[in-house]
Design a protein around this motif. Structure first.
Motif, PDB file in Angstrom:
ATOM      1  N   GLU A 258       0.834  -1.209   0.000  1.00 30.53           N
ATOM      2  CA  GLU A 258       0.000   0.000   0.000  1.00 30.53           C
ATOM      3  C   GLU A 258       0.866   1.255   0.000  1.00 30.53           C
ATOM      4  OE1 GLU A 258      -3.954  -1.601   2.438  1.00 30.53           O
ATOM      5  OE2 GLU A 258      -2.288  -0.658   3.509  1.00 30.53           O
ATOM      6  N   SER A 259       1.953   1.226   0.773  1.00 37.55           N
ATOM      7  CA  SER A 259       2.821   2.406   0.841  1.00 37.55           C
ATOM      8  C   SER A 259       3.549   2.639  -0.480  1.00 37.55           C
ATOM      9  CB  SER A 259       3.836   2.243   1.978  1.00 37.55           C
ATOM     10  OG  SER A 259       4.755   1.207   1.709  1.00 37.55           O
ATOM     11  N   LEU A 260       3.890   1.571  -1.183  1.00 35.12           N
ATOM     12  CA  LEU A 260       4.532   1.719  -2.493  1.00 35.12           C
ATOM     13  C   LEU A 260       3.584   2.352  -3.506  1.00 35.12           C
ATOM     14  CD1 LEU A 260       6.541  -1.621  -2.801  1.00 35.12           C
ATOM     15  CD2 LEU A 260       7.489   0.693  -2.696  1.00 35.12           C
ATOM     16  N   ARG A 261       2.302   2.098  -3.341  1.00 33.97           N
ATOM     17  CA  ARG A 261       1.322   2.700  -4.257  1.00 33.97           C
ATOM     18  C   ARG A 261       1.267   4.214  -4.111  1.00 33.97           C
ATOM     19  NH1 ARG A 261      -1.700  -2.180  -3.252  1.00 33.97           N
ATOM     20  NH2 ARG A 261      -1.981  -3.345  -5.205  1.00 33.97           N
ATOM     21  N   LEU A 262       1.689   4.720  -2.957  1.00 30.43           N
ATOM     22  CA  LEU A 262       1.736   6.183  -2.790  1.00 30.43           C
ATOM     23  C   LEU A 262       2.656   6.813  -3.826  1.00 30.43           C
ATOM     24  CD1 LEU A 262       1.899   6.616   1.101  1.00 30.43           C
ATOM     25  CD2 LEU A 262      -0.075   6.937  -0.416  1.00 30.43           C
ATOM     26  N   LEU A 263       3.748   6.115  -4.183  1.00 28.95           N
ATOM     27  CA  LEU A 263       4.651   6.626  -5.210  1.00 28.95           C
ATOM     28  C   LEU A 263       3.982   6.644  -6.578  1.00 28.95           C
ATOM     29  CD1 LEU A 263       8.103   5.009  -4.302  1.00 28.95           C
ATOM     30  CD2 LEU A 263       7.430   7.415  -4.082  1.00 28.95           C
ATOM     31  N   MET A 268       1.757   9.994 -10.788  1.00 29.03           N
ATOM     32  CA  MET A 268       0.630  10.337 -11.654  1.00 29.03           C
ATOM     33  C   MET A 268       0.312  11.831 -11.538  1.00 29.03           C
ATOM     34  SD  MET A 268      -0.053   7.698 -13.349  1.00 29.03           S
ATOM     35  CE  MET A 268      -1.523   8.323 -14.155  1.00 29.03           C
ATOM     36  N   GLY A 269       0.391  12.358 -10.316  1.00 31.20           N
ATOM     37  CA  GLY A 269       0.208  13.805 -10.147  1.00 31.20           C
ATOM     38  C   GLY A 269       1.269  14.588 -10.881  1.00 31.20           C
ATOM     39  N   SER A 270       2.498  14.095 -10.847  1.00 27.17           N
ATOM     40  CA  SER A 270       3.600  14.740 -11.562  1.00 27.17           C
ATOM     41  C   SER A 270       3.368  14.726 -13.065  1.00 27.17           C
ATOM     42  CB  SER A 270       4.908  14.026 -11.223  1.00 27.17           C
ATOM     43  OG  SER A 270       5.988  14.571 -11.932  1.00 27.17           O
ATOM     44  N   LEU A 271       2.871  13.611 -13.570  1.00 30.80           N
ATOM     45  CA  LEU A 271       2.610  13.497 -15.003  1.00 30.80           C
ATOM     46  C   LEU A 271       1.513  14.451 -15.444  1.00 30.80           C
ATOM     47  CD1 LEU A 271       3.293  11.966 -17.612  1.00 30.80           C
ATOM     48  CD2 LEU A 271       1.586  10.259 -16.956  1.00 30.80           C
ATOM     49  N   VAL A 272       0.462  14.553 -14.656  1.00 27.60           N
ATOM     50  CA  VAL A 272      -0.620  15.492 -14.974  1.00 27.60           C
ATOM     51  C   VAL A 272      -0.090  16.918 -14.992  1.00 27.60           C
ATOM     52  CG1 VAL A 272      -2.783  16.490 -14.105  1.00 27.60           C
ATOM     53  CG2 VAL A 272      -2.464  14.011 -14.091  1.00 27.60           C
ATOM     54  N   SER A 273       0.803  17.232 -14.053  1.00 29.68           N
ATOM     55  CA  SER A 273       1.361  18.579 -13.965  1.00 29.68           C
ATOM     56  C   SER A 273       2.110  18.976 -15.227  1.00 29.68           C
ATOM     57  CB  SER A 273       2.305  18.670 -12.757  1.00 29.68           C
ATOM     58  OG  SER A 273       2.876  19.950 -12.659  1.00 29.68           O
ATOM     59  N   ILE A 315      -3.192   9.298   0.005  1.00 32.37           N
ATOM     60  CA  ILE A 315      -3.280   9.164  -1.454  1.00 32.37           C
ATOM     61  C   ILE A 315      -3.517  10.511  -2.108  1.00 32.37           C
ATOM     62  CG2 ILE A 315      -4.725   8.244  -3.317  1.00 32.37           C
ATOM     63  CD1 ILE A 315      -5.098   5.729  -1.591  1.00 32.37           C
ATOM     64  N   ILE A 316      -4.465  11.264  -1.557  1.00 33.24           N
ATOM     65  CA  ILE A 316      -4.775  12.593  -2.120  1.00 33.24           C
ATOM     66  C   ILE A 316      -3.575  13.518  -1.992  1.00 33.24           C
ATOM     67  CG2 ILE A 316      -6.230  14.642  -1.852  1.00 33.24           C
ATOM     68  CD1 ILE A 316      -8.465  12.746  -0.875  1.00 33.24           C
ATOM     69  N   CYS A 317      -2.968  13.536  -0.814  1.00 31.00           N
ATOM     70  CA  CYS A 317      -1.820  14.420  -0.575  1.00 31.00           C
ATOM     71  C   CYS A 317      -0.630  14.041  -1.459  1.00 31.00           C
ATOM     72  CB  CYS A 317      -1.415  14.389   0.889  1.00 31.00           C
ATOM     73  SG  CYS A 317      -2.613  15.146   2.002  1.00 31.00           S
ATOM     74  N   ALA A 318      -0.390  12.740  -1.628  1.00 31.51           N
ATOM     75  CA  ALA A 318       0.719  12.300  -2.480  1.00 31.51           C
ATOM     76  C   ALA A 318       0.512  12.771  -3.914  1.00 31.51           C
ATOM     77  CB  ALA A 318       0.847  10.779  -2.436  1.00 31.51           C
ATOM     78  N   SER A 319      -0.728  12.699  -4.406  1.00 32.18           N
ATOM     79  CA  SER A 319      -1.030  13.149  -5.763  1.00 32.18           C
ATOM     80  C   SER A 319      -0.822  14.658  -5.900  1.00 32.18           C
ATOM     81  CB  SER A 319      -2.474  12.789  -6.134  1.00 32.18           C
ATOM     82  OG  SER A 319      -2.695  11.401  -6.037  1.00 32.18           O
ATOM     83  N   VAL A 320      -1.294  15.411  -4.902  1.00 27.77           N
ATOM     84  CA  VAL A 320      -1.162  16.873  -4.948  1.00 27.77           C
ATOM     85  C   VAL A 320       0.300  17.285  -4.832  1.00 27.77           C
ATOM     86  CG1 VAL A 320      -1.752  19.036  -3.773  1.00 27.77           C
ATOM     87  CG2 VAL A 320      -3.487  17.249  -4.038  1.00 27.77           C
ATOM     88  N   ILE A 321       1.059  16.613  -3.983  1.00 23.23           N
ATOM     89  CA  ILE A 321       2.492  16.920  -3.853  1.00 23.23           C
ATOM     90  C   ILE A 321       3.209  16.640  -5.160  1.00 23.23           C
ATOM     91  CG2 ILE A 321       4.647  16.207  -2.746  1.00 23.23           C
ATOM     92  CD1 ILE A 321       2.993  15.764  -0.170  1.00 23.23           C
ATOM     93  N   GLY A 322       2.907  15.496  -5.792  1.00 23.96           N
ATOM     94  CA  GLY A 322       3.507  15.192  -7.088  1.00 23.96           C
ATOM     95  C   GLY A 322       3.192  16.245  -8.121  1.00 23.96           C
ATOM     96  N   PHE A 323       1.952  16.715  -8.113  1.00 25.80           N
ATOM     97  CA  PHE A 323       1.539  17.759  -9.049  1.00 25.80           C
ATOM     98  C   PHE A 323       2.281  19.064  -8.801  1.00 25.80           C
ATOM     99  CE2 PHE A 323      -1.066  21.370 -10.224  1.00 25.80           C
ATOM    100  CZ  PHE A 323      -1.516  21.042 -11.499  1.00 25.80           C
ATOM    101  N   SER A 324       2.445  19.427  -7.529  1.00 23.60           N
ATOM    102  CA  SER A 324       2.906  20.775  -7.204  1.00 23.60           C
ATOM    103  C   SER A 324       4.415  20.941  -7.085  1.00 23.60           C
ATOM    104  CB  SER A 324       2.250  21.244  -5.895  1.00 23.60           C
ATOM    105  OG  SER A 324       2.531  20.347  -4.847  1.00 23.60           O
TER     106      SER A 324
END
Length: 419
Positions: A258-263, A268-273, A315-324
């Motif tokens: 589960e923790s690896l899925r955070l990456l 994915m957030g980074s890719l969207v960015s 999950i939400i925070c990891a996506s937003v951090i990747g994006f930002s």
């Protein structure tokens, strides 16, 4: 876009898809490697630091040699050195041998960067910005795919080393492929308006302004702030890539898979960015604004990650951090090029030296911090660094409004990459 350059570009992009895996390989195998190498989490962070050390001390010279001897030798050598690292780490009998391999991996990283970006610009001189933007996208795809591959191997009781060996095999095959390709002419220059940056007036470029003129770019003010942003941005990136799975396990109570899925969500957030930046920077927002807006978003996300102790929030925070935090380093370089448009090569060296310093110091420091404290302290450090980045970006935006007329439209092309 020149069709004749597409085969070469394909090989270059494949390298960076693999590099997306390579870049988080050690962090994603933290538990396996600590047992295999008879070390702890601080020891694995020391390996990551050794990679930064190898990169920092070869980046400048590899760029000079790439200009002299061509791009192909360094790109091919990078693929082969990364193969040695990927095969060697799971088979390494000692931690000391792993350290040597990590330094070689850093050298491979500098070879790859110093060869690939010039090669892409030379391959597509009329669309160099778009060609280099895609690099960030391929890195994110690779980084998102690796945790899924690791989880598959874990669920099927397959030796963890295969997640090293498969990218290594592709690196070798791609190196052979690129060795047989004809690379573009190094004398080709990007078409005006495509390579990035909007120059200031000729008076500002030549420095024919009074020393106390507030509209003149000042290296010891905005220049230094931008170099420091070249340290803070990669620091946040490395903290997340190195310690997010550990955070998920120790702070939230997730299982290892589960923790690896955070990456995966982070990447994915980074890719969207990447795609969002390509659109908004052309029409609505300037890079100098993004380097302030994005850190503000990531600060909120880091705070929420520590405040809301749940898997869904993580999950939400990891996506937003990747994006930002995606692209902040590259946009910092773009802004620096706007302020000092006649010194692009020199200022690139300054910023990427700060970046390499971050890659070298932060893994060691965070590993030491974790050894004497809890994982939450590492992410508190991320919040402190984030606040510092915001303060630096505020000053840069203030100076930008003084140096560049507010009414003038700026739409520089951006050049995105990993660090």
């Amino acid at each position: 876009m020149k069709r004749s350059s597409i085969p070469v570009a394909t090989g270059l992009y494949v390298n960076y898809l693999l590099f997306g895996m390579f870049n988080i390989m050690l962090a994603s195998h933290m538990s396996f490697l600590t047992e295999h190498l008879h070390t702890d989490q601080a020891g694995i962070s020391l390996l990551v630091s050794a990679m930064g050390f190898g990169r920092m001390f070869t980046l400048y010279i590899s760029g000079v040699l790439s200009d002299r001897y061509g791009r192909k030798p360094f790109i091919v050598a990078a693929g082969l050195l990364m193969t040695v690292f990927l095969v060697g780490i799971p088979l390494s009998p000692t931690f000391e041998m792993a350290m040597v391999l990590a330094v070689l991996a850093g050298v491979a990283n500098s070879f790859l960067d110093s060869g690939t970006y010039p090669a892409l610009i030379e391959a597509f001189p009329q669309s160099s910005g778009s060609a280099t933007v895609l690099v960030r996208g391929f890195i994110s795809i690779g980084a998102a795919f690796l945790p899924l591959m690791i989880i598959f191997f874990m669920n099927h009781d397959i030796f963890y080393g295969f997640s090293f060996f498969i990218p290594a095999l592709i690196f070798v095959l791609n190196a052979i492929y690129l060795f047989r390709m004809k690379f573009p002419d190094m004398r080709v220059q990007p078409t005006k308006g495509q390579s990035g940056g909007t120059s200031v007036s000729s008076a500002k470029q030549t420095g024919n302004l009074k020393e106390n003129d507030p509209s003149k770019p000042r290296f010891w003010q905005e220049g230094v702030c931008l170099i420091l942003l070249g340290f803070t941005g990669p620091t946040l990136l490395y903290i997340v890539q190195l310690w997010l799975p550990t955070f998920g396990q120790q702070f939230i109570g997730m299982t290892e898979s589960e923790s690896l899925r955070l990456l995966v969500y982070y990447n994915m957030g980074s890719l969207v960015s990447v795609f969002v930046l390509v659109i908004v920077l052309r029409k609505w927002v300037k890079p100098v604004h993004i380097i302030l807006i994005y850190p503000c978003i990531s600060l909120l996300a880091f705070g929420a990650l520590l405040l809301f102790k749940s898997g869904a929030a993580a999950i939400i925070c990891a996506s937003v951090i990747g994006f930002s935090i995606s692209g902040v380093l590259q946009l910092t370089l773009t802004v620096m090029s706007e302020f000092f448009s006649q010194r692009k090569g020199q200022i690139t060296g300054f910023i990427y030296t700060a970046t390499s310093l971050s890659y070298t110091l932060i893994p060691v420091f965070t590993g030491f911090l974790l050894k004497h404290s809890q994982i939450s302290s590492v992410f508190m450090l991320a919040i402190i660094v984030n606040v510092l980045g915001i303060a630096l970006a505020v000053f840069v935006n203030f100076r930008y409004s003084a140096v560049f007329p507010a009414k003038r439209e700026l739409s520089p092309q951006i050049v995105l990459d990993t660090k």
